[in-house]
Design a protein around this motif. Structure first.
Motif, PDB file in Angstrom:
ATOM      1  N   LEU A   1     -67.007  36.390  23.002  1.00 40.20           N
ATOM      2  CA  LEU A   1     -66.251  35.708  24.050  1.00 40.20           C
ATOM      3  C   LEU A   1     -65.794  36.665  25.159  1.00 40.20           C
ATOM      4  O   LEU A   1     -65.062  36.267  26.055  1.00 40.20           O
ATOM      5  CB  LEU A   1     -65.025  35.009  23.445  1.00 40.20           C
ATOM      6  N   ASN A   2     -66.215  37.926  25.068  1.00 44.55           N
ATOM      7  CA  ASN A   2     -65.796  38.952  26.029  1.00 44.55           C
ATOM      8  C   ASN A   2     -64.279  39.144  26.037  1.00 44.55           C
ATOM      9  O   ASN A   2     -63.673  39.344  27.085  1.00 44.55           O
ATOM     10  CB  ASN A   2     -66.284  38.623  27.439  1.00 44.55           C
ATOM     11  N   LEU A   3     -63.661  39.072  24.847  1.00 44.05           N
ATOM     12  CA  LEU A   3     -62.206  39.211  24.719  1.00 44.05           C
ATOM     13  C   LEU A   3     -61.814  40.409  23.860  1.00 44.05           C
ATOM     14  O   LEU A   3     -60.703  40.455  23.340  1.00 44.05           O
ATOM     15  CB  LEU A   3     -61.610  37.928  24.105  1.00 44.05           C
ATOM     16  N   ALA A   4     -62.699  41.377  23.741  1.00 42.24           N
ATOM     17  CA  ALA A   4     -62.447  42.513  22.856  1.00 42.24           C
ATOM     18  C   ALA A   4     -61.978  43.759  23.599  1.00 42.24           C
ATOM     19  O   ALA A   4     -61.950  44.846  23.025  1.00 42.24           O
ATOM     20  CB  ALA A   4     -63.692  42.831  22.033  1.00 42.24           C
ATOM     21  N   GLY A   5     -61.565  43.605  24.844  1.00 49.67           N
ATOM     22  CA  GLY A   5     -61.045  44.757  25.585  1.00 49.67           C
ATOM     23  C   GLY A   5     -59.829  45.331  24.879  1.00 49.67           C
ATOM     24  O   GLY A   5     -58.918  44.610  24.506  1.00 49.67           O
ATOM     25  N   GLY A   6     -59.830  46.614  24.642  1.00 48.37           N
ATOM     26  CA  GLY A   6     -58.706  47.273  23.968  1.00 48.37           C
ATOM     27  C   GLY A   6     -58.784  47.274  22.457  1.00 48.37           C
ATOM     28  O   GLY A   6     -57.886  47.790  21.794  1.00 48.37           O
ATOM     29  N   ILE A   7     -59.852  46.726  21.892  1.00 47.98           N
ATOM     30  CA  ILE A   7     -59.950  46.638  20.424  1.00 47.98           C
ATOM     31  C   ILE A   7     -60.007  48.022  19.779  1.00 47.98           C
ATOM     32  O   ILE A   7     -59.470  48.222  18.697  1.00 47.98           O
ATOM     33  CB  ILE A   7     -61.145  45.764  19.984  1.00 47.98           C
ATOM     34  N   HIS A   8     -60.615  48.986  20.477  1.00 47.17           N
ATOM     35  CA  HIS A   8     -60.707  50.339  19.914  1.00 47.17           C
ATOM     36  C   HIS A   8     -59.311  50.930  19.699  1.00 47.17           C
ATOM     37  O   HIS A   8     -59.006  51.465  18.633  1.00 47.17           O
ATOM     38  CB  HIS A   8     -61.559  51.250  20.796  1.00 47.17           C
ATOM     39  N   GLY A   9     -58.459  50.842  20.698  1.00 44.38           N
ATOM     40  CA  GLY A   9     -57.091  51.337  20.570  1.00 44.38           C
ATOM     41  C   GLY A   9     -56.299  50.565  19.541  1.00 44.38           C
ATOM     42  O   GLY A   9     -55.512  51.137  18.782  1.00 44.38           O
ATOM     43  N   PHE A  10     -56.504  49.262  19.498  1.00 40.61           N
ATOM     44  CA  PHE A  10     -55.835  48.408  18.519  1.00 40.61           C
ATOM     45  C   PHE A  10     -56.203  48.842  17.103  1.00 40.61           C
ATOM     46  O   PHE A  10     -55.352  48.966  16.233  1.00 40.61           O
ATOM     47  CB  PHE A  10     -56.247  46.952  18.764  1.00 40.61           C
ATOM     48  N   LYS A  11     -57.492  49.108  16.884  1.00 41.12           N
ATOM     49  CA  LYS A  11     -57.974  49.506  15.561  1.00 41.12           C
ATOM     50  C   LYS A  11     -57.495  50.899  15.170  1.00 41.12           C
ATOM     51  O   LYS A  11     -57.321  51.184  13.982  1.00 41.12           O
ATOM     52  CB  LYS A  11     -59.508  49.470  15.537  1.00 41.12           C
ATOM     53  N   SER A  12     -57.251  51.757  16.141  1.00 40.31           N
ATOM     54  CA  SER A  12     -56.883  53.144  15.829  1.00 40.31           C
ATOM     55  C   SER A  12     -55.538  53.246  15.109  1.00 40.31           C
ATOM     56  O   SER A  12     -55.283  54.235  14.424  1.00 40.31           O
ATOM     57  CB  SER A  12     -56.873  54.000  17.094  1.00 40.31           C
ATOM     58  N   ALA A  13     -54.692  52.241  15.232  1.00 39.82           N
ATOM     59  CA  ALA A  13     -53.384  52.259  14.564  1.00 39.82           C
ATOM     60  C   ALA A  13     -53.454  51.764  13.120  1.00 39.82           C
ATOM     61  O   ALA A  13     -52.468  51.837  12.399  1.00 39.82           O
ATOM     62  CB  ALA A  13     -52.390  51.406  15.347  1.00 39.82           C
ATOM     63  N   LEU A  14     -54.608  51.276  12.716  1.00 38.84           N
ATOM     64  CA  LEU A  14     -54.748  50.716  11.371  1.00 38.84           C
ATOM     65  C   LEU A  14     -55.050  51.807  10.349  1.00 38.84           C
ATOM     66  O   LEU A  14     -55.430  52.907  10.688  1.00 38.84           O
ATOM     67  CB  LEU A  14     -55.850  49.659  11.352  1.00 38.84           C
ATOM     68  N   GLY A  15     -54.892  51.470   9.095  1.00 36.23           N
ATOM     69  CA  GLY A  15     -55.160  52.387   7.997  1.00 36.23           C
ATOM     70  C   GLY A  15     -54.249  52.072   6.834  1.00 36.23           C
ATOM     71  O   GLY A  15     -53.752  50.955   6.708  1.00 36.23           O
ATOM     72  N   ARG A  16     -54.023  53.055   6.013  1.00 34.89           N
ATOM     73  CA  ARG A  16     -53.182  52.856   4.837  1.00 34.89           C
ATOM     74  C   ARG A  16     -51.753  52.563   5.266  1.00 34.89           C
ATOM     75  O   ARG A  16     -51.196  53.239   6.128  1.00 34.89           O
ATOM     76  CB  ARG A  16     -53.218  54.096   3.940  1.00 34.89           C
ATOM     77  N   ILE A  17     -51.163  51.544   4.652  1.00 35.29           N
ATOM     78  CA  ILE A  17     -49.790  51.174   5.001  1.00 35.29           C
ATOM     79  C   ILE A  17     -48.803  52.058   4.255  1.00 35.29           C
ATOM     80  O   ILE A  17     -49.135  52.652   3.219  1.00 35.29           O
ATOM     81  CB  ILE A  17     -49.510  49.684   4.707  1.00 35.29           C
ATOM     82  N   HIS A  18     -47.612  52.150   4.786  1.00 35.61           N
ATOM     83  CA  HIS A  18     -46.529  52.880   4.113  1.00 35.61           C
ATOM     84  C   HIS A  18     -46.026  52.014   2.969  1.00 35.61           C
ATOM     85  O   HIS A  18     -45.707  50.838   3.161  1.00 35.61           O
ATOM     86  CB  HIS A  18     -45.399  53.176   5.097  1.00 35.61           C
ATOM     87  N   LEU A  19     -45.967  52.594   1.770  1.00 36.42           N
ATOM     88  CA  LEU A  19     -45.508  51.853   0.593  1.00 36.42           C
ATOM     89  C   LEU A  19     -44.100  52.285   0.203  1.00 36.42           C
ATOM     90  O   LEU A  19     -43.801  53.482   0.199  1.00 36.42           O
ATOM     91  CB  LEU A  19     -46.452  52.090  -0.586  1.00 36.42           C
ATOM     92  N   PRO A  20     -43.253  51.323  -0.155  1.00 41.38           N
ATOM     93  CA  PRO A  20     -41.908  51.672  -0.618  1.00 41.38           C
ATOM     94  C   PRO A  20     -41.972  52.515  -1.885  1.00 41.38           C
ATOM     95  O   PRO A  20     -42.898  52.367  -2.702  1.00 41.38           O
ATOM     96  CB  PRO A  20     -41.255  50.319  -0.915  1.00 41.38           C
ATOM     97  N   ALA A  21     -41.010  53.399  -2.073  1.00 42.18           N
ATOM     98  CA  ALA A  21     -40.955  54.218  -3.288  1.00 42.18           C
ATOM     99  C   ALA A  21     -40.786  53.346  -4.532  1.00 42.18           C
ATOM    100  O   ALA A  21     -41.373  53.625  -5.573  1.00 42.18           O
ATOM    101  CB  ALA A  21     -39.811  55.226  -3.180  1.00 42.18           C
ATOM    102  N   ASN A  22     -40.020  52.285  -4.390  1.00 42.07           N
ATOM    103  CA  ASN A  22     -39.798  51.353  -5.498  1.00 42.07           C
ATOM    104  C   ASN A  22     -41.030  50.459  -5.658  1.00 42.07           C
ATOM    105  O   ASN A  22     -41.326  49.637  -4.790  1.00 42.07           O
ATOM    106  CB  ASN A  22     -38.550  50.510  -5.225  1.00 42.07           C
TER     107      ASN A  22
END
Length: 106
Positions: free
Chosen positions: A63-84
């Motif tokens: 749909l030509n709506l993927a502008g900025g997807i690279h930057g958006f994806k760069s913040a993804l990865g393993r999430i921070h997990l609570p110690a508990n």
């Protein structure tokens, strides 16, 4: 968190069968990533990594709506997990949420 830019997001929506309004069915996300998660653009895998749903990304590209997807994806990865461990996301909810959102997880 002090800027109030983090929201509580349900992994498996409360309205979905088998859901629960419990901390182990939740994530802290920015409003943008919360919306992307709810719409199935991103998902959590069973190794606690936030990933892009390739099918949804492909739809955006068509749909030509993927502008900025690279930057958006760069913040993804393993999430921070609570110690508990009792406060960590439950893999049961992750699996059900991905199935609910029709996300094919490899």
């Amino acid at each position: 968190m002090q800027l109030r830019l983090v929201e509580a997001a349900h992994i498996l929506p409360v309205a979905a069968p088998g859901s629960a309004d419990h901390v182990c069915n939740g994530l802290a996300l920015s409003p943008t990533y919360h919306r992307a998660f709810d719409r199935g653009l991103i998902y959590l895998d069973n190794r606690f990594r936030m990933r892009v749903n390739g099918e949804r990304e492909g739809e955006l590209r068509q749909l030509n709506l993927a502008g900025g997807i690279h930057g958006f994806k760069s913040a993804l990865g393993r999430i921070h997990l609570p110690a508990n461990r009792d406060q960590r996301p439950d893999r049961h909810f992750i699996k059900k949420a991905n199935k609910f959102r029709r996300i094919a997880v490899a």
